[in-house]
Motif scaffolding. Structure first.
Motif, mmCIF file in Angstrom:
data_model
loop_
_atom_site.group_PDB
_atom_site.id
_atom_site.type_symbol
_atom_site.label_atom_id
_atom_site.label_comp_id
_atom_site.label_asym_id
_atom_site.label_seq_id
_atom_site.Cartn_x
_atom_site.Cartn_y
_atom_site.Cartn_z
ATOM 1 N N ASP A 263 -6.690 -1.246 -16.233
ATOM 2 C CA ASP A 263 -5.582 -1.935 -16.001
ATOM 3 C C ASP A 263 -4.464 -1.679 -16.959
ATOM 4 O O ASP A 263 -3.349 -2.234 -18.090
ATOM 5 N N ASN A 264 -4.603 0.385 -16.736
ATOM 6 C CA ASN A 264 -3.657 0.895 -17.941
ATOM 7 C C ASN A 264 -3.631 0.595 -19.152
ATOM 8 O O ASN A 264 -2.411 1.294 -19.885
ATOM 9 N N PHE A 292 -13.426 5.636 -4.642
ATOM 10 C CA PHE A 292 -12.031 5.444 -5.771
ATOM 11 C C PHE A 292 -12.261 7.044 -6.224
ATOM 12 O O PHE A 292 -11.099 6.971 -7.172
ATOM 13 N N MET A 293 -12.990 7.168 -6.928
ATOM 14 C CA MET A 293 -13.499 8.016 -8.573
ATOM 15 C C MET A 293 -12.941 9.414 -7.575
ATOM 16 O O MET A 293 -12.281 10.341 -8.466
ATOM 17 N N GLU A 307 -6.300 -4.058 -7.755
ATOM 18 C CA GLU A 307 -5.634 -3.706 -6.539
ATOM 19 C C GLU A 307 -6.444 -1.850 -6.107
ATOM 20 O O GLU A 307 -6.800 -1.236 -5.005
ATOM 21 N N SER A 308 -6.512 -1.176 -7.105
ATOM 22 C CA SER A 308 -6.961 0.173 -6.661
ATOM 23 C C SER A 308 -8.584 0.233 -5.817
ATOM 24 O O SER A 308 -8.746 0.898 -4.839
ATOM 25 N N LEU A 309 -9.555 -0.658 -6.143
ATOM 26 C CA LEU A 309 -10.103 -0.897 -5.690
ATOM 27 C C LEU A 309 -10.283 -1.485 -4.128
ATOM 28 O O LEU A 309 -10.804 -0.791 -2.947
ATOM 29 N N ASN A 314 -10.051 -0.636 1.136
ATOM 30 C CA ASN A 314 -9.956 -0.331 2.491
ATOM 31 C C ASN A 314 -10.211 1.738 3.478
ATOM 32 O O ASN A 314 -9.681 1.466 4.553
ATOM 33 N N ALA A 315 -9.199 2.210 2.251
ATOM 34 C CA ALA A 315 -9.894 3.542 3.242
ATOM 35 C C ALA A 315 -10.869 4.198 3.369
ATOM 36 O O ALA A 315 -10.903 5.002 4.534
#
Length: 466
Positions: A263-264, A292-293, A307-309, A314-315
């Motif tokens: 989260d930044n 993701f990695m 959100e990134s996960l 989805n991808a």
């Protein structure tokens, strides 16, 4: 395109030329085994696994070594907290590490040497440094004399003066210079120890890898890797130790991956924002985390968030669905013959694109773009009413070739979905009605092979998994 990789030592991309044609000697620093690994640890574990996999797909014979640091100050403190011995602590967390990386689809290393199995080699290495004047003993400790090694700082691109003001160093009157680092630590009462020419003690952190690299891979290796945080001091000190003894470069290529943020925010104990891999994979598929990695270039920081996960899931689902749909259509395809040239040419172009991107400093996000290009082609083909079994197999085979490098397809990819089983049963019933016994038998054999058993009942055909 030949393989080019960014060398931290020279700060530029260089063409990869192995020491020995067709072979690669590769060493990646492993964990200190006093706890479970967190998601930040997962980035080098996954990235260097992909590097190794890609090299193997390019017909290199890779000797891949990653070590276990199974004795140090952190381990001694943790063992005391848990009321176990240091070796017992090490066994617990080595087993946990191997279990966690297997869950992430990481291939087993050629070898996982442990510090405690190489104490004699470490002592001999330190003795050689003392003999050459690069190390000195002080009240049972042994230190490396950094001013003696003229190139100290060449990996992190700092000189001794910059290092003196750029890092926090505890005052120690046993050192000749504040930047000198420990090679051998005298044991305190009650601590684990080994006998040495300088008294009872244990190795310092940096000397371990120098000794194990030389023992298992030789004086110079092709690739040395690790996280960005290891550039200094760990890898810098490894170079100083090894090259002082051997007079040869320790490694020709130094690769370092950037940090993973949450989260930044940087992962840290003070923030308490670390997430263990074994906890994460209870919530998401390990393939999603792996995807993701690889969705960002390894030298760029990567931000971990819900959100990134979700985007990664989805991808990856698009790729997995294409793979499963191809398998389903292949199981029922009856058209055979030559594949249209346009399809083979397009798949060949996409395959070349994938290799080109991986050859460009292991650019996994662009390589994944090539995977999606293949998925798009396959999905277009699947929309046709009549499909060629050979063409379906070509798409499947190419997806598998990509996955040999990336390792993102589900481990259960070969398992038939419930709806696929139902459709195959319908197809078999239709084949029997039309007296196409060969096709009916073919479908039944396929189901049996996948562990699906059919039962004729008064209510119709029922199925069950083995």
């Amino acid at each position: 395109m030949t393989l080019r990789m960014y060398n931290t030592l020279t700060r530029k991309k260089e063409e990869f030329v192995p020491l020995e044609p067709g072979k690669v000697k590769m060493y990646v620093c492993g964990p200190t085994v006093y706890n479970y690994i967190h998601i930040g640890n997962g980035r080098p574990v996954i990235f260097f696994d992909v590097v190794r996999r890609f090299l193997e797909t390019q017909n290199y014979e890779v000797t891949y070594i990653t070590n276990f640091t199974d004795v140090d100050d952190k381990m001694i403190r943790k063992a005391e907290e848990m009321a176990v011995t240091v070796p017992e602590l090490a066994e617990t967390f080595i087993a946990a590490f191997l279990e966690d990386i297997q869950t992430l689809g990481v291939h087993e290393a050629t070898m996982n040497p442990r510090v405690t199995d190489n104490i004699q080699e470490i002592i001999e290495f330190i003795a050689a440094l003392v003999e050459k004047g690069y190390a000195y003993e002080a009240r049972g400790d042994v230190y490396y004399r950094t001013t003696k090694f003229a190139e100290y700082g060449k990996l992190s691109h700092q000189n001794l003066e910059e290092l003196q003001y750029g890092i926090r160093i505890e005052v120690d009157d046993r050192k000749e210079n504040p930047q000198d680092f420990v090679l051998w630590k005298a044991a305190k009462p009650g601590e684990i120890y080994w006998d040495s020419p300088w008294g009872q003690g244990r190795p310092g952190w940096h000397i371990e890898c120098s000794a194990m690299v030389r023992k298992y891979l030789g004086e110079t290796i092709d690739i040395h890797g690790g996280g960005q945080d290891l550039t200094f001091p760990h890898h810098e000190c490894e170079i100083a130790q090894t090259e002082a003894v051997t007079g040869h470069p320790m490694a020709n290529y130094w690769l370092h991956n950037a940090f993973l943020n949450i989260d930044n925010e940087k992962m840290s104990k003070s923030l308490g924002n670390g997430i263990l891999i074994r906890d994460l994979v209870k919530q998401i598929k390990p393939e999603v985390f792996r995807f993701f990695m690889l969705s960002a270039h390894y030298r760029n920081p990567l931000n971990f968030s819900d959100e990134s996960l979700k985007q990664a899931a989805n991808a990856l689902e698009r790729i997995q669905n294409a793979n499963d749909n191809l398998k389903h259509r292949l199981a029922t395809a009856s058209v055979t013959g030559e594949i249209e040239a346009a399809h083979t040419e397009r798949v060949a172009a996409i395959a070349a694109q994938f290799v080109e991107k991986m050859n460009d400093d292991f650019n996994t996000p662009d390589a994944i773009t090539a995977v999606f290009d293949l998925v798009a082609e396959a999905n277009l083909y699947l929309q046709q009413e009549r499909v060629n079994a050979a063409a379906l197999q070509m798409f499947l085979d190419q997806l598998q070739v990509f996955d040999q490098t990336l390792g993102i397809l589900s481990k259960q990819a070969d398992e038939l979905l419930d709806e696929e089983i139902e459709q195959l049963i319908v197809d078999r019933t239709e084949a029997r009605k039309s007296k196409n016994w060969a096709r009916a038998d073919e479908i039944r054999d396929l189901l049996t092979e996948k562990g699906i058993f059919l039962e004729d009942t008064p209510q119709g055909i029922r199925w069950r998994r083995k």
